[in-house]
Enzyme design. Structure first.
Site, PDB file in Angstrom:
ATOM      1  N   ASP A  69      52.246  66.534  26.556  1.00  0.00           N
ATOM      2  CA  ASP A  69      53.175  65.521  27.033  1.00  0.00           C
ATOM      3  C   ASP A  69      53.585  65.843  28.473  1.00  0.00           C
ATOM      4  O   ASP A  69      53.364  66.950  28.961  1.00  0.00           O
ATOM      5  CB  ASP A  69      54.392  65.396  26.119  1.00  0.00           C
ATOM      6  CG  ASP A  69      54.886  66.751  25.622  1.00  0.00           C
ATOM      7  OD1 ASP A  69      55.287  66.838  24.464  1.00  0.00           O
ATOM      8  OD2 ASP A  69      54.845  67.731  26.408  1.00  0.00           O
ATOM      9  N   ASP A  71      56.712  65.972  30.789  1.00  0.00           N
ATOM     10  CA  ASP A  71      58.158  65.921  30.961  1.00  0.00           C
ATOM     11  C   ASP A  71      58.503  65.875  32.444  1.00  0.00           C
ATOM     12  O   ASP A  71      57.855  66.529  33.259  1.00  0.00           O
ATOM     13  CB  ASP A  71      58.823  67.145  30.327  1.00  0.00           C
ATOM     14  CG  ASP A  71      58.632  67.163  28.815  1.00  0.00           C
ATOM     15  OD1 ASP A  71      58.396  66.080  28.235  1.00  0.00           O
ATOM     16  OD2 ASP A  71      58.703  68.248  28.215  1.00  0.00           O
ATOM     17  N   ASP A 154      62.486  78.958  29.280  1.00  0.00           N
ATOM     18  CA  ASP A 154      62.208  80.167  28.508  1.00  0.00           C
ATOM     19  C   ASP A 154      61.314  81.175  29.232  1.00  0.00           C
ATOM     20  O   ASP A 154      61.718  82.296  29.498  1.00  0.00           O
ATOM     21  CB  ASP A 154      61.687  79.834  27.100  1.00  0.00           C
ATOM     22  CG  ASP A 154      60.601  78.772  27.085  1.00  0.00           C
ATOM     23  OD1 ASP A 154      60.129  78.374  28.175  1.00  0.00           O
ATOM     24  OD2 ASP A 154      60.196  78.341  25.991  1.00  0.00           O
TER      25      ASP A 154
HETATM   26  P1  ATP Z   1      53.888  72.390  24.390  1.00  0.00           P
HETATM   27  O1  ATP Z   1      52.521  72.354  24.962  1.00  0.00           O
HETATM   28  O2  ATP Z   1      53.975  73.100  23.076  1.00  0.00           O
HETATM   29  O3  ATP Z   1      54.604  71.070  24.386  1.00  0.00           O
HETATM   30  P2  ATP Z   1      55.909  73.080  26.289  1.00  0.00           P
HETATM   31  O4  ATP Z   1      56.019  74.237  27.230  1.00  0.00           O
HETATM   32  O5  ATP Z   1      55.814  71.729  26.904  1.00  0.00           O
HETATM   33  O6  ATP Z   1      54.678  73.388  25.368  1.00  0.00           O
HETATM   34  P3  ATP Z   1      58.175  72.076  24.859  1.00  0.00           P
HETATM   35  O7  ATP Z   1      58.726  72.537  23.568  1.00  0.00           O
HETATM   36  O8  ATP Z   1      57.576  70.719  24.959  1.00  0.00           O
HETATM   37  O9  ATP Z   1      57.134  73.181  25.324  1.00  0.00           O
HETATM   38  O10 ATP Z   1      59.347  72.231  25.928  1.00  0.00           O
HETATM   39  C1  ATP Z   1      59.227  71.755  27.253  1.00  0.00           C
HETATM   40  C2  ATP Z   1      59.830  72.757  28.236  1.00  0.00           C
HETATM   41  O11 ATP Z   1      61.230  72.950  27.955  1.00  0.00           O
HETATM   42  C3  ATP Z   1      59.238  74.162  28.169  1.00  0.00           C
HETATM   43  O12 ATP Z   1      58.074  74.245  28.965  1.00  0.00           O
HETATM   44  C4  ATP Z   1      60.369  75.010  28.696  1.00  0.00           C
HETATM   45  O13 ATP Z   1      60.424  74.966  30.100  1.00  0.00           O
HETATM   46  C5  ATP Z   1      61.607  74.294  28.155  1.00  0.00           C
HETATM   47  N1  ATP Z   1      62.030  74.845  26.861  1.00  0.00           N
HETATM   48  C6  ATP Z   1      61.637  74.456  25.628  1.00  0.00           C
HETATM   49  N2  ATP Z   1      62.228  75.161  24.663  1.00  0.00           N
HETATM   50  C7  ATP Z   1      63.044  76.038  25.280  1.00  0.00           C
HETATM   51  C8  ATP Z   1      63.946  77.052  24.827  1.00  0.00           C
HETATM   52  N3  ATP Z   1      64.096  77.291  23.533  1.00  0.00           N
HETATM   53  N4  ATP Z   1      64.618  77.755  25.761  1.00  0.00           N
HETATM   54  C9  ATP Z   1      64.466  77.503  27.094  1.00  0.00           C
HETATM   55  N5  ATP Z   1      63.630  76.568  27.561  1.00  0.00           N
HETATM   56  C10 ATP Z   1      62.928  75.834  26.691  1.00  0.00           C
HETATM   57 MG    MG Z   2      55.772  69.901  25.755  1.00  0.00          MG
END
Ligand code: ATP
Ligand code: MG
Length: 435
Positions: A69, A71, A154
């Protein structure tokens, strides 16, 4: 931009100059970004706002992978965003952000993009505690600067921004170096960041498995020592996290890493850990076998069933003539601690009980195959049957019987696209059945 609380000057901004990588020195091209995300970024920018692609999308694009996705973060407030996009809705109580919807004629569900305002956490040193008393939801929802938004994330590799204004990648946390070297490093003080949100412990394991990255030493030490705080994570969040694992075919790998880092005892029931060595190969087979993403409810059933399967077989071996109501009672008993951790809906618990009942009926060569075939969970049960029969080399004649019906299996919508024939054939059992 609006900022709630009295927090100037911003320490994150004054201390860390971001590294800015020009377009010519990174691989992110607009062609690789979903066209509607590009549209959103441009509309924000053309209205005078800062607009960045953020999080996993930048990480994946840098690695040449297709993001799940896209963001977006901006200095526009949720209201300002809402005003720019008719097709949008402000959501969330804790984190107020905006969802922008694009309806596509060829698909029933809209494409959704998340647009958030740069934010920072509440800090007692910086902020007046009164604002929290008045409005507790602000704890994670204070508007911040890009740098503050980066350091609240994170891991360093998850905190990169792509700036639509000049196509640069903006790195406030030295994430690019970690991305290049394949390192998962938590941002800030590891103990504090893991304690603040223990789900990050599981996320560290998941990203390291998914990307094949090494967990940096301090991060690794801290995730093991902070693991007991996983006990405090609400069931709904753990369930959501688990869903993230199996949707990415990562459950077996993450659980294995969880053993190595001594994390599992703090989020999985004892009964699961005792049988994990036997459950892992089954999970791995399942992750190869079941088509992913399209039916996560079924995947959840498969994963939970696999986790309690060894304990069940321990009590009632494959060929035992156990009464089915005893099986069902045992399944209930085994599900109780899992339910406490993941809060499984009743329909899922019934389905798992059903899968395992059908499993025992198959394993004892139940003749009412036609009836069984009509059951919703038959095909899931058949997977478990094939896996165990393969392992034990038993029930040869029965398996061959099922092989004969391979064509029929493939006509069933649930089974379409899955090669049960191959799964069963891998048992290398073809003899013993006389039509
Ligand atoms: P994925 O490919 O699994 O979607 P992602 O990195 O995009 O990986 P998401 O869960 O969609 O993960 O979260 C988007 C962003 O939000 C992360 O890249 C991170 O920067 C932030 N984030 C998500 N969860 C946390 C958390 N628990 N603590 C701090 N930041 C977070
Ligand atoms: Mg994501």
């Amino acid at each position: 931009m609006t900022s709630i609380g009295n927090h100037s000057p911003q320490p994150a901004d004054s201390l860390v100059e971001p590294r800015v990588i020009p377009r010519a020195q990174h691989p992110i091209s607009r062609k690789k970004i979903a066209p509607n995300a590009v549209k959103i970024l441009y509309r924000l920018k053309n209205n005078g706002f800062t607009a960045y692609l953020a999080g996993g999308a930048v990480r994946d694009l840098m690695l040449g992978k297709t993001p799940a996705d896209f963001d977006i973060v901006t200095d526009a407030t949720p209201r300002q965003i809402k005003r720019l996009f008719r097709n949008s809705r402000i959501i969330g109580r804790r984190f107020r952000l905006v969802h922008i919807y694009f309806y596509r004629s060829e698909r029933p569900s809209p494409q959704i993009f998340e647009v958030a305002t740069f934010r920072r956490p509440f800090t007692p040193e910086q902020d007046d505690p009164e604002i929290l008393e008045q409005e507790p939801s602000l704890a994670n929802n204070l508007f911040g600067t890009p740098a503050e938004d980066a350091i609240r994330r994170d891991f360093t590799i998850n905190a990169l921004f792509y700036n639509i204004a000049d196509f640069t990648v903006v790195d406030h946390v030295n994430g690019l170096a970690d991305l290049e070297q394949g390192i998962i490093r938590i941002i800030g003080d590891p103990d504090r960041r893991f304690a603040e949100d223990p789900v990050r412990i599981l996320r560290a394991l998941e990203f390291s498995c998914r990307l094949g990255f090494t967990i940096e030493e301090k991060t690794a030490r801290s995730l093991s020592s902070e693991a007991p705080s996983l006990n405090t994570v609400p069931a709904a969040r753990l369930r959501e996290e688990l869903r993230g694992f199996y949707c990415k075919k990562n459950t077996a790998a993450v659980l294995e890493a969880g053993q190595r880092y001594q994390v599992n005892p703090h989020w999985l029931p004892e009964i699961v850990i005792a049988g994990l060595d036997d459950a892992l190969p089954i999970l791995r087979r399942a992750e190869e076998f079941f088509p992913h993403r399209d039916n996560d409810r079924e995947l959840e059933r498969v994963v939970i069933t696999a986790l309690i399967f060894p304990a069940l077989l321990n009590e009632y071996p494959v060929n035992s003539e156990v009464r089915l109501n005893l099986v069902q009672e045992k399944v209930e008993e085994l599900l109780t601690p899992l339910n406490r951790r993941f809060n499984l809906p009743r329909v899922q618990r019934y389905a798992i009980r059903d899968i395992l009942t059908i499993f025992y009926r198959l394993s004892r060569g139940d003749k009412r195959i036609k009836q069984l075939l009509k059951r919703e969970n038959f095909f899931t049960a058949l997977f478990f049957y094939a896996v165990v029969a393969t392992a034990s080399g038993e029930q040869a004649a029965n398996l061959a019987f099922w092989l004969q019906r391979r064509e029929r299996l493939n006509r069933h919508p649930e089974a379409r696209g899955r090669d049960y024939g191959k799964l069963l054939a891998s048992a290398s059992i073809t003899a013993g059945y006389q039509p």
